[in-house]
Design a protein around this motif. Sequence first.
Motif, mmCIF file in Angstrom:
data_model
loop_
_atom_site.group_PDB
_atom_site.id
_atom_site.type_symbol
_atom_site.label_atom_id
_atom_site.label_comp_id
_atom_site.label_asym_id
_atom_site.label_seq_id
_atom_site.Cartn_x
_atom_site.Cartn_y
_atom_site.Cartn_z
ATOM 1 N N GLU A 105 45.312 31.563 28.162
ATOM 2 C CA GLU A 105 45.793 32.080 26.868
ATOM 3 C C GLU A 105 45.998 30.942 25.886
ATOM 4 O OE1 GLU A 105 49.304 34.457 27.631
ATOM 5 O OE2 GLU A 105 48.154 35.587 29.151
ATOM 6 N N THR A 106 46.631 29.863 26.347
ATOM 7 C CA THR A 106 46.915 28.728 25.465
ATOM 8 C C THR A 106 45.631 28.127 24.906
ATOM 9 O OG1 THR A 106 48.798 28.255 26.876
ATOM 10 C CG2 THR A 106 48.179 26.558 25.282
ATOM 11 N N LEU A 107 44.671 27.898 25.805
ATOM 12 C CA LEU A 107 43.397 27.321 25.349
ATOM 13 C C LEU A 107 42.773 28.212 24.280
ATOM 14 C CD1 LEU A 107 41.757 26.140 28.715
ATOM 15 C CD2 LEU A 107 42.591 24.683 26.873
ATOM 16 N N GLY A 108 42.768 29.506 24.535
ATOM 17 C CA GLY A 108 42.169 30.457 23.595
ATOM 18 C C GLY A 108 42.886 30.436 22.257
ATOM 19 N N GLU A 109 44.218 30.285 22.281
ATOM 20 C CA GLU A 109 44.981 30.283 21.030
ATOM 21 C C GLU A 109 44.787 28.985 20.261
ATOM 22 O OE1 GLU A 109 48.905 30.893 22.536
ATOM 23 O OE2 GLU A 109 48.519 33.034 22.967
ATOM 24 N N GLN A 110 44.756 27.839 20.971
ATOM 25 C CA GLN A 110 44.778 26.551 20.284
ATOM 26 C C GLN A 110 43.425 26.007 19.860
ATOM 27 O OE1 GLN A 110 47.189 23.680 22.233
ATOM 28 N NE2 GLN A 110 49.061 24.933 22.055
ATOM 29 N N ILE A 111 42.338 26.440 20.509
ATOM 30 C CA ILE A 111 41.036 25.869 20.156
ATOM 31 C C ILE A 111 40.199 26.902 19.407
ATOM 32 C CG2 ILE A 111 38.952 24.745 21.010
ATOM 33 C CD1 ILE A 111 40.580 23.856 23.446
ATOM 34 N N ALA A 112 39.890 26.563 18.167
ATOM 35 C CA ALA A 112 39.197 27.523 17.304
ATOM 36 C C ALA A 112 37.760 27.774 17.748
ATOM 37 C CB ALA A 112 39.201 27.013 15.863
ATOM 38 N N SER A 113 37.138 26.770 18.366
ATOM 39 C CA SER A 113 35.723 26.938 18.707
ATOM 40 C C SER A 113 35.494 27.701 20.015
ATOM 41 C CB SER A 113 35.024 25.575 18.757
ATOM 42 O OG SER A 113 35.709 24.729 19.649
ATOM 43 N N ILE A 114 36.577 28.184 20.614
ATOM 44 C CA ILE A 114 36.406 29.039 21.794
ATOM 45 C C ILE A 114 36.233 30.480 21.324
ATOM 46 C CG2 ILE A 114 37.577 30.023 23.795
ATOM 47 C CD1 ILE A 114 38.739 27.308 24.397
ATOM 48 N N ALA A 115 35.102 31.081 21.674
ATOM 49 C CA ALA A 115 34.829 32.448 21.229
ATOM 50 C C ALA A 115 35.514 33.451 22.140
ATOM 51 C CB ALA A 115 33.328 32.701 21.203
ATOM 52 N N ALA A 116 35.480 33.147 23.427
ATOM 53 C CA ALA A 116 36.101 34.061 24.380
ATOM 54 C C ALA A 116 36.505 33.275 25.597
ATOM 55 C CB ALA A 116 35.118 35.155 24.775
ATOM 56 N N ILE A 117 37.567 33.724 26.262
ATOM 57 C CA ILE A 117 38.053 32.994 27.435
ATOM 58 C C ILE A 117 38.573 34.003 28.448
ATOM 59 C CG2 ILE A 117 40.326 32.601 26.395
ATOM 60 C CD1 ILE A 117 40.168 29.766 27.807
ATOM 61 N N ALA A 118 38.231 33.788 29.708
ATOM 62 C CA ALA A 118 38.657 34.737 30.728
ATOM 63 C C ALA A 118 39.165 33.996 31.957
ATOM 64 C CB ALA A 118 37.492 35.641 31.116
ATOM 65 N N PRO A 119 40.417 34.320 32.425
ATOM 66 C CA PRO A 119 40.890 33.753 33.675
ATOM 67 C C PRO A 119 40.195 34.467 34.841
ATOM 68 C CG PRO A 119 42.502 35.293 32.800
ATOM 69 C CD PRO A 119 41.374 35.253 31.811
ATOM 70 N N VAL A 120 39.883 33.707 35.880
ATOM 71 C CA VAL A 120 39.162 34.300 37.003
ATOM 72 C C VAL A 120 39.866 33.930 38.296
ATOM 73 C CG1 VAL A 120 37.001 34.297 38.300
ATOM 74 C CG2 VAL A 120 36.949 34.191 35.799
ATOM 75 N N ARG A 121 40.050 34.943 39.143
ATOM 76 C CA ARG A 121 40.572 34.645 40.477
ATOM 77 C C ARG A 121 39.536 35.214 41.449
ATOM 78 N NH1 ARG A 121 44.907 33.415 44.390
ATOM 79 N NH2 ARG A 121 43.432 33.417 46.127
ATOM 80 N N THR A 122 39.035 34.387 42.366
ATOM 81 C CA THR A 122 38.078 34.919 43.329
ATOM 82 C C THR A 122 38.677 34.939 44.710
ATOM 83 O OG1 THR A 122 37.127 32.738 43.689
ATOM 84 C CG2 THR A 122 36.030 34.103 42.059
ATOM 85 N N ALA A 123 38.187 35.861 45.528
ATOM 86 C CA ALA A 123 38.621 35.953 46.910
ATOM 87 C C ALA A 123 37.466 36.500 47.721
ATOM 88 C CB ALA A 123 39.822 36.893 47.018
ATOM 89 N N SER A 124 37.371 36.054 48.969
ATOM 90 C CA SER A 124 36.311 36.574 49.821
ATOM 91 C C SER A 124 36.941 37.566 50.790
ATOM 92 C CB SER A 124 35.635 35.426 50.576
ATOM 93 O OG SER A 124 34.474 35.902 51.187
ATOM 94 N N LEU A 125 36.488 38.817 50.705
ATOM 95 C CA LEU A 125 37.105 39.873 51.512
ATOM 96 C C LEU A 125 36.014 40.763 52.083
ATOM 97 C CD1 LEU A 125 39.907 40.840 48.991
ATOM 98 C CD2 LEU A 125 40.292 39.810 51.235
ATOM 99 N N SER A 126 36.398 41.482 53.162
ATOM 100 C CA SER A 126 35.406 42.394 53.727
ATOM 101 C C SER A 126 35.406 43.694 52.945
ATOM 102 C CB SER A 126 35.706 42.657 55.204
ATOM 103 O OG SER A 126 36.903 43.384 55.292
ATOM 104 N N THR A 127 34.228 44.270 52.774
ATOM 105 C CA THR A 127 34.113 45.543 52.060
ATOM 106 C C THR A 127 33.461 46.542 52.989
ATOM 107 O OG1 THR A 127 32.037 44.745 51.168
ATOM 108 C CG2 THR A 127 33.937 44.567 49.737
ATOM 109 N N ILE A 128 33.937 47.742 52.939
ATOM 110 C CA ILE A 128 33.416 48.783 53.841
ATOM 111 C C ILE A 128 33.111 50.051 53.049
ATOM 112 C CG2 ILE A 128 33.895 50.212 55.892
ATOM 113 C CD1 ILE A 128 36.017 48.045 56.651
ATOM 114 N N TYR A 129 31.953 50.610 53.305
ATOM 115 C CA TYR A 129 31.670 51.951 52.790
ATOM 116 C C TYR A 129 31.032 52.736 53.913
ATOM 117 C CZ TYR A 129 29.688 55.846 50.251
ATOM 118 O OH TYR A 129 29.368 57.123 49.845
ATOM 119 N N LEU A 130 31.676 53.809 54.329
ATOM 120 C CA LEU A 130 31.230 54.578 55.483
ATOM 121 C C LEU A 130 30.987 53.622 56.644
ATOM 122 C CD1 LEU A 130 28.926 57.217 53.731
ATOM 123 C CD2 LEU A 130 31.346 57.408 54.382
ATOM 124 N N GLY A 131 29.799 53.564 57.175
ATOM 125 C CA GLY A 131 29.564 52.690 58.334
ATOM 126 C C GLY A 131 29.219 51.258 57.977
#
Lengths: 179, 404
Positions: B86-112
Motif C-alpha cells: 500500500e505504501t509503495l503504491g501511495e508514495q510512488i507516482a510512476s506505479i500504475a498498479a501494485i498487488a501483494p502476493v502470498r503463495t503456498a503449495s497445497l494439495s488440490t482434490i476434485y473427485l478422484g
Amino acid sequence: MNVLGCLDTPTSGHYQYEGIAVETLDADQRSLLRRYALGFIFQGFNLLARTSALENVELPLLYRGMSRKDRHEKAAAALTAVGLPTKLSSTPGELSGGQQQRVAIARAIVTEPSTLFADEPTGNLDSVTTRDIIEILTRLNVDRGITVLMVTHDENVAACAKRRVVIKDGLVESDSTSP
Amino acid sequence: MIWNAFAIAVREIGRNLTRAFLTVLGIFIGVASIITMVTLGEGATLAVKAQISSLGSNLLTLRPGAGFGQRGSSAGVPSFTERDAETLGEQIASIAAIAPVRTASLSTIYLGNARASTITGTTPIYFQINKWSLAEGRLFTEADVRSGSAVCVIGNTVRVELFGAENPIGASIRIGRASFEVIGLLATKGQAGMGDQDDTIIMPLSSLQRRLIGKTSSHDINQISISAVEGTDSLELIAEITQIMRQRRNLQSNQDNDFNIFDTRQIAETLGSTTQLMTMLLAAVAGVSLLVGGIGIMNIMLVSVTERTHEIGIRLAIGATASEVLLQFLVEAVTLSCIGGIVGILIALGLCYGLAQVIKVPFNFNTQINVIAFAFSAVVGVLFGYTPARRAARLNPIDALRHE
C-alpha cells in the motif's frame, strides 16, 4: 588434313570445297558443311564414352533433326554395313580397337557424305584389322561412290589407293594415279 | 532445336549419374542448409518474442532475499506486509498498479483427482498486472477479497489435470483443508522459460490467509507485483522502491538490501537484443553456407566441363554448331540445378518441420528465403555450367578433340 575436314582453320592459303571458299565461312557454316557433306574418321576413334554403338552412330542424325525411328533404322543399317550388326548396344569400352573404328566409320557414313576424311584410320590397329578397315573403305568408294581421302604412314595401306600423293616435310614429292 | 537439346541433355544426365548426383548434391546441400537455418532461427526468434510479451513488458516483482536463486535465499529474511504494498503504491507516482502476493503449495482434490498446486493469494489488480485474461466464468472482485470468499480462478493446466473434459466453472474443489468454488478459467499463456505459467490457482489474498494458512504474522507477503506507468524509466523506479523499502525494513546504510527487484522490462530488453544478435549471426552463417554451396556447385561444374571438352570436340566434329552444344549444356545445368533446388527445399521443409517439433519452436515458412536460396543455386549452377562450356564450344573442333 584437319583443314581439309574443316576441323581447323588455315592460317594462310586458300581452300575450295566444291566451289565453296572454306576460309571465308564462319564456325557455324563450317559446322553445317561438316554436318551435311563431310565424314571424318580419326586415328583415336573419338567415340562418346559410356554410349552405345547405336547411339554414337545416331549422333550426327540427331543434329540433322531426324526422327527417332529413322535414326534407329539408318544407324543400324550403317553398323550392319561395317560388319557389326550384333554390337548395337555395346559401348566403346566393350569393343576392340578394330570394332571401335568400324563404329566410327559407321558414324561417318550414316549421313551419306560425299567425302570421307580418314586421318591415319589404321594407325592404332594391328595388320589383320587394318586389312578389314581398308576393305570397308574401298567398298564405300566402289559401291557408294564416296571419295575417301586418307592420310597414312603405312606403305601397304597406301598401296590400296587410286591416287597417291606423297608429302615430305610439307611439300608434295610425287602425285601418281594407279589404274 | 530446344526439344532436341533437351533430349540430348536428359540422355547425357542419365549417362553419368554419379556426376549428376554430385552436382545435385552440391546444390541441394546449399539450399537445404540455408532454408533450415533461417527458418529455425526465425522460429526461435518468434518463440522468444512470444515469451517476452506473455510476461508483460513493464512488470516489476519484489521478493525478499538478496537476489535470485540459491545465493538470494530468503531464509531468515522477513517477508513483506500488505502495508508495504500500500505504501509503495501511495508514495510512488510512476506505479500504475501494485498487488501483494502470498503463495503456498497445497494439495488440490476434485473427485478422484489430486495434485499439488501453487496457490496464489492476491488482489484483483494482479490479473491486470500479470496480463492474465479470462477464458470462462469471472474473476474475483474487491468484495471477494474483503469478505474472504471461498472462490478461486484456475489456469488451464489445473483444469486439464483435475477436470479433464468436464466444465470446471461452478465446481467445488478441495484445497488443503477447505473447499473452494471455481469461478473462472484463465486463458492459456504457455511456457515462458520459467515453468508452466498455466499451472496456477489464484484466489483472494484474505481467503488464502484465513481459510488455508491461518494469519500468523503481518509479514506474510512473499511477493509484490508492480506494473509501472507506460514510459517510466525502470531504473529510477527501482531506485525509488529500494529507498522506501530500505526505510520500511529499517536497514542501516552499511547493510545490503534484503529484498530484490526482478524487472521484466530489463529482461525483455536483454532478450530482445540477444535475439536480434542471434538473427544476425544466423544470417551470417546462412550467407557463408550459401557461398560454400555455390563454390561446391562451381567446382563440380568446372570439373565436369573440363572432362567434357573432348565430348564437345566430338559433337562439333560431326556437325553440331556451337550454339547447339551450348544449349545442351545449358539445359543440363538448368535441369540439374532445378532438381537440386527442389530436392533441397523439400528436405529443408522436412528438416525444419521435424526439428521445430524437437526444439519446440514454431514452424514458420518463409517464402522469401526459399525463393532466394533456389534462385541463387540456379544462377550459380547455370553460370558455372554454361560459362566454361561456352569457352570450349568456341574452340576449333580439333583443339577441343586434342584436349585430354
